[in-house]
Structures are given as C-alpha cells and as structure tokens.
Scaffold this active site. Structure first.
Site, short mmCIF file in Angstrom:
data_model
loop_
_atom_site.label_atom_id
_atom_site.label_comp_id
_atom_site.label_asym_id
_atom_site.label_seq_id
_atom_site.Cartn_x
_atom_site.Cartn_y
_atom_site.Cartn_z
N ALA A 1 0.82 -1.21 0.00
CA ALA A 1 0.00 0.00 0.00
C ALA A 1 0.86 1.27 0.00
CB ALA A 1 -0.92 -0.01 1.22
N THR B 1 9.19 -1.97 2.54
CA THR B 1 8.84 -3.39 2.72
C THR B 1 8.17 -3.57 4.09
OG1 THR B 1 11.01 -3.94 3.63
CG2 THR B 1 10.74 -4.19 1.25
N LYS C 1 9.51 0.40 10.23
CA LYS C 1 9.97 0.59 11.62
C LYS C 1 11.05 -0.41 12.03
CE LYS C 1 5.60 0.57 11.99
NZ LYS C 1 4.19 0.43 12.23
N GLU D 1 10.42 9.90 8.41
CA GLU D 1 9.21 10.57 8.92
C GLU D 1 8.00 9.63 8.91
OE1 GLU D 1 9.10 14.23 9.75
OE2 GLU D 1 7.43 13.28 10.79
N GLY E 1 2.41 8.31 10.64
CA GLY E 1 1.98 8.53 9.25
C GLY E 1 2.22 9.95 8.80
N GLU F 1 -1.90 -3.66 11.82
CA GLU F 1 -0.76 -4.46 11.36
C GLU F 1 -1.29 -5.82 10.88
OE1 GLU F 1 2.61 -3.16 11.51
OE2 GLU F 1 1.26 -1.45 11.77
N LYS G 1 7.57 2.46 17.86
CA LYS G 1 7.65 3.86 17.46
C LYS G 1 8.32 4.69 18.56
CE LYS G 1 3.58 3.50 14.50
NZ LYS G 1 2.13 3.34 14.55
N GLY H 1 -2.40 4.97 6.85
CA GLY H 1 -3.15 5.09 5.60
C GLY H 1 -2.18 5.16 4.45
N1 HSE Z 1 -1.01 -0.32 12.67
C1 HSE Z 1 -0.55 1.02 12.78
C2 HSE Z 1 -1.63 1.86 13.46
C3 HSE Z 1 -0.23 1.55 11.41
O1 HSE Z 1 -2.75 1.35 13.67
O2 HSE Z 1 -1.35 2.99 13.84
C4 HSE Z 1 0.70 2.74 11.38
O3 HSE Z 1 1.99 2.44 11.84
#
Ligand code: HSE
Length: 329
Positions: free
Chosen positions: A11, A87, A116, A140, A145, A201, A216, A308
């Site tokens: 995506a 990836t 990540k 970033e 996102g 995820e 994160k 997204g």
């Molecule tokens: N699975 C993650 C979320 C996607 O729900 O925030 C973005 O890293």
C-alpha cells in the site's frame, strides 16, 4: 535528474508511486526525476531510463509485478540516488528492510523508509553508516503517518532540549478505545471492525498489545531524544483487558482511556492511561496525537492521521522534498 528506486510495493509503495506519477505537483519541488525501479518480494519493473509508474501500479493491481531482478539485484546492479524502502515491518529482525537499507546507504544512496523494523533493531548503526557515507536516512513515515513529528522535533524545535514525548502512536488502538468510550461496546465487538480499517498491522496483536506503539517510541527516543534505547527497555501494557465498565468509571470522573506511549529521562512506557475528556490528547478515531515537552518552547501538540496509504506516502514525499527541495526554494 534524480533517480529513485521504490523497494516494497504494498500500500505505501503504491501510494508513493501514485503521488510521484503527478509530475506537475512534485517537479515544482525537486526538479526532474525518474523512478528507475519498483520491486517487491515477488517481482520488479526497472529501466535505467525510467519506468512508467502507471504501468507499475496497473501491473500490481492485476496481480504480481513481473518476474525480474530481485530487490538485492536492483540495489547492487542499478544506479539510483535515493531508495524508498517500504517493505513490511519485522520488529524482531528488521528484515528484509535492514539488509536493503544497509546496502543502499553503503553504496552511497539516500534512503527514505516507512519501515519501523530496521530502525528499532539498528538505528545507531544505520545512522552511523549514513553519516560516514554522507547520505541521508529519513524516516518521517515510520511514526504517526502523515502527522509531522520527526522533522518538526529535529528542525522546527532545534535548539530545544526535548524532555519528554508522550501521546497516541497507534491508530488502531485509538479507534477501538474511542468506540468503547462512545458506544460502551466491548473490546472484542470492535476488534473485527478495527481490522477492516486497513490500518491494523498484519498481526493485529502488534497493535492491541502495544508492540507497534513501543517500536515507534524506541525510534523517537533514539532519533529525537538522543537516547540509546532498545525495544526491551519499554514497559508495555496493551489494551486487551480494558472493559466498557472501566470507561463507565473513568467517564463519571471526567476522564477517558487512551493507550499512551511516553519517553522521558525516567524511561519508556506504553500503557492505557486516564486522559481528561477535553485534553488535546483525547483524540477520537484513528488519529494520532503527541505532546512534545521542551525546555524553551515548552508544550507542543501535534495531531494527525497516523496511518493510511496516501497519508504515509505523504510523509515519504516530504522526506524526498526535504532531501532535494533546496534545488528549487
Ligand atoms: N497499525 C498502525 C496503526 C499503522 O494502527 O497505527 C501505522 O503504523
């Protein structure tokens, strides 16, 4: 002429390709460019003169990219200035992104990533290779996102000491908790719908058990706060045992419950916490929200879409323009 390789065509990779196909928008910022390769684990399209992004997107829509050079063959054999590494994330090994990123930096290409895993596993090592090779490693898109955070903290808050960063770094959990808050549904009733949002995820336990938020947080601690943190340094509690009754009690007292990730000199922690109902961090739905606490600017709040396809691609494009934009402004 900037030569770009897109490694990973899920995506996010496709979102980047869609934005880059709009030359009128992007050439205003970075001048002329060509995408010379698009690759994923099953196939690739490449040409030293530049490929058609529309064809690549179409090929992927119809099934797989055609069989061709592997991602590593593209990295080793082709000439490109910047790799966009998108990836899938593996937080345990960082692979395959870690090998891709190291190889690209070592050959002297800039790397922009949304992945990540490699940064959680080996941020210092990757940052050192980038410095030695005098190329940029930009990420970033790994956190929040489209929500501006890394460049905001590093550049716009330059000169400040960042004493803590805390907030909501996972949209899937925030969606579940805000539905529980508003409709008093159980965790299990909403989980299925959360998966359908297409931001969870592949393994949704990464989201709901706080693992994604912790990953994160490690990146933020190391990259923005100058810490030397690893994943095992994070105390993690997820949201799986939060009940509608817990919301009942919290809300009677004017609070809601959110999964809060916090990095400070005291340590790194991800856990469900009470947040006053009208606090800026009490965002609803899939939003992410962060409070950056600094010594000079004091509190800075950021809210934005944390996931997204196009939103995450937007963060990658902002890194691309950050690397090359001074050519035009
Ligand atoms: N699975 C993650 C979320 C996607 O729900 O925030 C973005 O890293």
């Amino acid at each position: 002429m900037i030569k770009i390789a897109i490694l990973g065509f899920g995506a996010v990779g496709q979102g980047v390709a869609e934005i880059l196909a709009d030359r009128e928008r992007i050439e205003r910022w970075i001048g002329r460019y060509e995408v010379v390769a698009v690759a994923d684990s099953k196939g690739s399209i490449y040409s030293e003169d530049g490929i058609s992004l529309k064809n690549a997107i179409e090929a992927k829509k119809m099934g797989n990219l055609p069989e061709g050079k592997s991602t590593m063959e593209i990295i080793e054999e082709m000439d490109f200035d910047v790799a966009i590494e998108a990836t899938p994330t593996n937080i345990d090994t960082g692979e395959p992104g870690l090998t891709h990123i190291k190889a690209c930096l070592n050959k002297g290409s800039h790397v922009i990533t949304s992945n990540k895993g490699p940064l959680v596993v080996a941020y210092r090592e990757l940052a050192e290779i980038a410095e030695r090779k005098k190329v940029r490693l930009a990420f970033e898109a790994t956190i929040g996102g489209a929500m501006p955070l890394i460049k905001l903290a590093k550049r716009d808050l330059a000169g400040n000491e960042i004493t803590s960063i805390k907030g909501i770094l996972n949209g899937t959990c925030n969606y579940i908790l805000s539905r529980m808050e508003q409709e008093r549904l159980s965790y299990n009733q909403i989980l299925g719908e959360a998966k359908e949002l297409r931001i969870a995820e592949a393994n949704v336990s990464y989201d709901v058990e706080g693992i994604d938020s912790a990953a994160k947080l490690v990146i933020l601690a190391n990259a923005v706060m100058g810490m030397n943190a690893t994943f095992s340094d994070v105390e993690i509690v997820g949201i799986t045992s939060i009940t509608p009754e817990a919301f009942e009690i919290a809300m009677e007292k004017g609070y809601t419950i959110r999964l809060i990730a916090e990095a400070s000199r005291e340590g790194l922690r991800v856990s469900p916490r009470l947040v006053p109902l009208h606090h800026p961090l009490a965002v609803r739905g899939t939003f992410n929200a962060v409070l950056i606490q600094t010594d000079l600017a004091k509190e800075v709040f950021v809210i934005g879409r944390g996931a997204g396809k196009i939103e995450t691609a937007s963060a990658i494009i902002s890194d691309l323009i950050d690397i090359y934009g001074d050519r035009t402004y």
